[in-house]
Design a protein around this motif. Structure first.
Motif, short mmCIF file in Angstrom:
data_model
loop_
_atom_site.label_atom_id
_atom_site.label_comp_id
_atom_site.label_asym_id
_atom_site.label_seq_id
_atom_site.Cartn_x
_atom_site.Cartn_y
_atom_site.Cartn_z
N SER A 7 22.65 33.46 42.30
CA SER A 7 23.05 32.59 43.39
C SER A 7 24.09 31.57 42.93
O SER A 7 25.07 31.29 43.63
CB SER A 7 21.83 31.88 43.97
N GLN A 8 23.88 31.02 41.73
CA GLN A 8 24.84 30.07 41.19
C GLN A 8 26.15 30.75 40.83
O GLN A 8 27.23 30.19 41.02
CB GLN A 8 24.24 29.37 39.97
N SER A 11 27.94 31.33 44.07
CA SER A 11 28.47 30.06 44.60
C SER A 11 29.74 29.65 43.86
O SER A 11 30.70 29.17 44.47
CB SER A 11 27.41 28.96 44.49
N GLU A 164 25.29 38.66 47.80
CA GLU A 164 25.40 37.27 48.24
C GLU A 164 26.82 36.97 48.74
O GLU A 164 27.01 36.29 49.76
CB GLU A 164 25.03 36.32 47.10
#
Length: 293
Positions: A7-8, A11, A164
């Protein structure tokens, strides 16, 4: 960047959108971010064998051999990968003055299957738009400093990163993310149901399994099925097949299968339902003729 949290990582990559804002529509962000992410992943994976490939290319480039034969010789220098790049350039060394021409040249030095991925993204078109907006160098530098090597991001994590990014792309372009990928929990549940009665057999020697997904999207089911089999038997042989209608999803799936060593010729671009209907019509016509005088 060394954080393995998908997720990081996603992002961080999506923050490229901050550079695009104003010059590109929100619905175009993914068309820039996704292919550059793929390009950087391919580059990072190839880094370990780059010197060997360049050396092999010096030996074969002037040989009077068909391109297919040369590709096979170059693949031997990749330490087991199914793609290569024979350019001495990298994203970090493209420079600023002739960056568009250098980037195009860099892409053209990939092996055939890898080049096709960027064609389906219409990568050259968006590279031109970035160059016209004086953003190409900034975007390239952003990705050039992003570590997407095996050590930083595993294949499984990279699949989650792509999912994602696709989700964010779908949200920014008012599309349904479900058209592009199925949530990982559902994929895992379905995979378990498919192989549930096969667990004992999978642990035996000489196991060979094939898996086909007629609407494979970005390849989530193909990857999950492969992971499931290897968890039960690391020595098993797993061959996957798929077809996908959306060119961008197809490109991501093909890149993922390429990195994982699958035969990407088994992943096709096209409408499964359309070809199924054609086959049914032909079959019906053939049956009908047999009853006519």
């Amino acid at each position: 960047m060394t954080n393995n949290n998908f997720s990081q990582v996603a992002s961080f990559i999506w923050s490229v959108a901050d550079l695009l804002r104003g010059d590109f529509k929100q619905s175009q962000y993914g068309r820039v971010i996704l292919p550059f992410t793929l390009l950087r992943r391919l580059e990072c994976v190839l880094e370990a064998s780059k010197a060997d490939v360049l050396a092999a290319n010096e030996k074969v480039k002037n040989m009077p051999l068909p391109e297919e034969a040369k590709e096979k010789m170059l693949l031997k220098a990749t330490n087991g990968l199914s793609f290569f790049n024979t350019s001495e350039l990298s994203l970090l060394s493209l420079g600023q003055k002739d960056i568009r021409a250098n980037l195009s040249n860099y892409i053209q030095h990939f092996s055939k299957d890898a080049r096709e991925i960027f064609e389906h993204f219409k990568f050259d078109e968006f590279v031109g738009l970035l160059d016209d907006a004086n953003l190409l160098y900034k975007v390239v530098q952003k990705f050039a400093t992003t570590d997407l090597s095996y050590g930083a991001v595993s294949n499984q994590e990279m699949g989650l990163v792509f999912e994602e990014l696709i989700r964010r792309f779908a949200e920014s372009s008012n599309e349904t993310a479900g058209e592009h990928f199925t949530p990982r929990d559902i994929v895992r549940l379905t995979t378990g149901l498919i192989f549930n009665n096969d667990d004992d057999a999978l642990t035996k020697d000489g196991v060979i399994r094939t898996l086909y997904d007629p609407t494979c999207g970005t390849g989530g089911f193909l990857s999950s099925g492969t992971e499931y089999v290897y968890e039960h038997n690391p020595e098993a042989v797993m061959r996957v097949f798929g077809q996908e209608l959306n060119p961008e999803s197809y490109a991501i799936c093909k890149a993922d299968m390429l990195i994982k060593g699958q035969d990407v010729r088994n992943v096709k671009l096209g409408n499964t339902l359309f070809y199924w209907q054609i086959r049914e019509i032909k079959s019906f016509s053939h049956t009908l003729k047999s009853f006519l005088p």
